[in-house]
Design a protein around this motif. Structure first.
Motif, short mmCIF file in Angstrom:
data_model
loop_
_atom_site.label_atom_id
_atom_site.label_comp_id
_atom_site.label_asym_id
_atom_site.label_seq_id
_atom_site.Cartn_x
_atom_site.Cartn_y
_atom_site.Cartn_z
N ALA A 101 44.32 34.33 30.77
CA ALA A 101 43.22 33.73 30.01
C ALA A 101 42.03 33.45 30.91
CB ALA A 101 43.70 32.45 29.33
N CYS A 102 42.29 32.90 32.11
CA CYS A 102 41.20 32.61 33.05
C CYS A 102 40.50 33.88 33.51
CB CYS A 102 41.74 31.86 34.26
SG CYS A 102 42.25 30.15 33.93
N THR A 155 47.83 52.40 48.03
CA THR A 155 47.70 52.05 46.62
C THR A 155 46.56 51.09 46.41
OG1 THR A 155 50.11 52.24 46.50
CG2 THR A 155 48.99 51.32 44.58
N PRO A 156 45.35 51.57 46.11
CA PRO A 156 44.23 50.65 45.88
C PRO A 156 44.43 49.84 44.60
CG PRO A 156 43.60 52.92 45.38
CD PRO A 156 44.96 52.99 45.99
N ARG A 157 44.30 48.55 44.72
CA ARG A 157 44.43 47.64 43.58
C ARG A 157 43.39 46.54 43.68
NH1 ARG A 157 47.00 51.20 41.80
NH2 ARG A 157 49.12 51.18 40.92
N ALA A 158 43.00 46.00 42.54
CA ALA A 158 42.17 44.81 42.50
C ALA A 158 43.09 43.61 42.33
CB ALA A 158 41.18 44.88 41.34
N LEU A 159 42.82 42.54 43.07
CA LEU A 159 43.63 41.33 42.99
C LEU A 159 42.83 40.20 42.37
CD1 LEU A 159 45.39 41.28 46.49
CD2 LEU A 159 46.08 42.46 44.41
N ILE A 160 43.45 39.49 41.46
CA ILE A 160 42.86 38.27 40.90
C ILE A 160 43.82 37.14 41.26
CG2 ILE A 160 42.04 37.09 38.83
CD1 ILE A 160 41.67 39.85 37.54
N VAL A 161 43.38 36.26 42.15
CA VAL A 161 44.25 35.21 42.67
C VAL A 161 43.92 33.91 41.96
CG1 VAL A 161 44.99 33.99 44.74
CG2 VAL A 161 44.27 36.39 44.90
N CYS A 162 44.93 33.31 41.34
CA CYS A 162 44.76 32.08 40.57
C CYS A 162 45.43 30.93 41.31
CB CYS A 162 45.37 32.24 39.18
SG CYS A 162 44.70 33.65 38.25
N GLU A 163 44.62 29.97 41.71
CA GLU A 163 45.12 28.85 42.51
C GLU A 163 45.10 27.56 41.71
OE1 GLU A 163 43.70 29.28 46.90
OE2 GLU A 163 42.09 30.06 45.65
N ARG A 171 41.16 27.43 40.70
CA ARG A 171 40.18 28.43 41.15
C ARG A 171 40.74 29.82 40.86
NH1 ARG A 171 38.30 28.49 47.39
NH2 ARG A 171 40.55 28.83 47.64
N VAL A 172 39.88 30.70 40.35
CA VAL A 172 40.25 32.09 40.07
C VAL A 172 39.33 32.98 40.89
CG1 VAL A 172 40.44 33.88 38.31
CG2 VAL A 172 41.06 31.52 37.76
N THR A 173 39.91 33.81 41.78
CA THR A 173 39.13 34.60 42.72
C THR A 173 39.44 36.07 42.55
OG1 THR A 173 39.26 32.78 44.34
CG2 THR A 173 38.61 34.96 45.17
N HIS A 174 38.40 36.88 42.34
CA HIS A 174 38.54 38.34 42.35
C HIS A 174 38.40 38.79 43.80
CE1 HIS A 174 38.12 39.11 37.91
NE2 HIS A 174 37.77 37.83 38.00
N SER A 175 39.47 39.36 44.32
CA SER A 175 39.53 39.63 45.76
C SER A 175 39.77 41.11 46.03
CB SER A 175 40.65 38.80 46.40
OG SER A 175 40.82 39.14 47.75
N ARG A 176 39.08 41.62 47.06
CA ARG A 176 39.45 42.93 47.60
C ARG A 176 40.69 42.77 48.45
NH1 ARG A 176 33.92 42.62 48.19
NH2 ARG A 176 34.17 41.93 50.36
N LEU A 192 47.28 38.44 39.89
CA LEU A 192 47.22 39.58 38.98
C LEU A 192 46.85 40.81 39.81
CD1 LEU A 192 45.29 37.97 35.98
CD2 LEU A 192 47.74 37.92 36.50
N VAL A 193 47.68 41.83 39.74
CA VAL A 193 47.49 43.05 40.52
C VAL A 193 47.13 44.16 39.54
CG1 VAL A 193 48.50 44.60 42.23
CG2 VAL A 193 49.24 42.21 42.13
N ILE A 194 45.88 44.62 39.60
CA ILE A 194 45.32 45.49 38.57
C ILE A 194 44.88 46.82 39.16
CG2 ILE A 194 43.62 45.67 36.71
CD1 ILE A 194 45.49 43.29 36.35
N ASP A 195 45.26 47.91 38.50
CA ASP A 195 44.75 49.23 38.87
C ASP A 195 43.38 49.41 38.22
OD1 ASP A 195 44.14 51.86 39.30
OD2 ASP A 195 45.98 52.67 38.43
#
Length: 391
Positions: A101-102, A155-163, A171-176, A192-195
């Protein structure tokens, strides 16, 4: 009586508050207990079972267990039920629900993984290699840094880290991935590990991982007949959480089939034209296969250790190099029976129980006059080896 209360940062229901007020023991994370005004004795959740056993033994009144998120979703309810306890449960929004949701993402097609500890890091990473959308419930030794470090090379992925979801420091961070390995994360709950290249297909009827393929041992134009491929796949046993190597992959028939069955797959092939055909097969079937163009054994050195290996091309030196990496099972196709004794001996030297099988498939053919006959393919010698004492 034992009550389990889920905590997601929102106001608790009145009955849950009443249970907390009447409790003589409250067990939960220090950060949550510290926000409540309690008169009961409190114990940190790492002493959960010991505290409850002692409390019940002395019959000291009702106890409450506080858990982050929905306690029935990879949570404490399972632990208590396994102990023979049947608690009353007040659920809350799960951490995974809040994380998506975040992030503003749907999650019916997401795979949710909750490792028991760092010994399951490889399985989690392989699930992230194979699946385009994964939610990781963070545990000790399996968090954003570890996941990014393992995925980064191939394996390139986008990470969304929810703390601190639901807490004062949410805090929600979109991280390389490079950033994720060095950034000091404070209190990550979910990653969240997203292709980023994935394009969702039609809406499915089941949440999480997709059902298995309707058919396998597909009718590829292949050097390995479908009947032989079915045997090879049965012995490899590819599944979600596994990493499979396809060495001497050719056009990628085995690699594609393993990926369709849910495994993470790495293919090694030296021939340029074969690599092009493999890429076409991957696109046609909508799967993920990491391709290394190169000559084995040297091309194998930088790859992560596999769970299962198929060797479709190369001599005993390639098979030995694969066996040295300790997969639970190793399958190879040989061109001649003369190779069999040498290969079996080498595998046994590396701790494998091995057996050989010759497979000859004969297909029914209809002649111009309407009669039937059998058309035999060339025999294939298949060696199946299992690690005698897996780690």
């Amino acid at each position: 009586m034992i009550t389990v209360v889920g905590w997601d940062g929102s106001a608790l229901p009145a009955e849950a508050i009443e249970r907390l007020r009447s409790a003589t023991l409250v067990v939960g994370p220090d950060a949550i207990i510290g926000q409540l005004r309690l008169t009961a004795s409190t114990v940190a959740d790492d002493k959960l079972l010991e505290a409850l056993d002692e409390h019940l033994e002395h019959g000291e009144g009702p106890a409450v267990v506080i858990a982050e998120g929905d306690p029935g979703f990879f949570g404490v309810v399972r632990t208590l039920r396994a102990r023979g306890l049947k608690p009353d449960v007040f659920p809350a929004t799960s951490l995974v629900t809040r994380a998506f949701a975040c992030a503003g993402l749907n999650w019916e097609d997401a795979l949710v993984v909750a490792p028991a500890g760092p010994h399951q890091l490889n399985r989690v990473v392989n699930a992230c290699r194979a699946h385009p959308k994964v939610a990781l419930l963070v545990t000790r030794g399996v968090g954003p840094a570890e996941i990014a470090r393992e995925l980064a090379p191939t394996t390139p992925r986008a990470l969304i880290v929810c703390e601190d979801l639901g807490g004062p420091d949410e805090r929600v961070t979109h991280s390389r991935m490079g950033e994720a390995t060095t950034r000091p994360w404070k209190d990550p709950d979910v990653v969240l590990v997203i292709d980023p290249l994935h394009r969702p297909g039609e809406r499915g009827w089941v949440a999480g991982a997709r059902p298995g393929p309707a058919e396998w041992a597909l009718p590829f134009e292949s050097r390995i007949p479908a009947e032989v491929r079915a045997y090879i796949l049965a012995k490899l046993g590819p599944r979600l959480g596994d990493l499979v190597w396809d060495v001497g992959a050719g056009s990628g028939e085995i690699a594609v089939e393993c990926a369709r069955l849910g495994a993470a797959v790495m293919a090694v092939e030296r021939d340029h034209e074969a690599c092009a055909r493999l890429r076409d097969a991957v696109l046609e079937h909508g799967v993920k296969v990491a391709l290394t163009r190169g000559q084995a054994p040297p091309a194998l050195e930088p790859l992560p250790d596999p769970d299962a290996v198929f060797v479709g091309g190369g001599g005993p030196d390639v098979i030995v190099a694969c066996a040295a990496r300790g997969p639970r099972t190793l399958v190879c196709a040989l061109k001649s029976l003369e190779q069999l004794p040498t290969v079996l001996d080498r595998l046994r030297e590396h701790g494998y129980r091995a057996e050989g099988t010759q497979i000859l498939a004969s297909k029914l053919a209809i002649q111009p006059d309407g009669s039937h006959s059998l058309a035999a393919s060339d025999p294939v010698f298949v060696v199946h080896a299992v690690l005698a004492h897996p780690m």
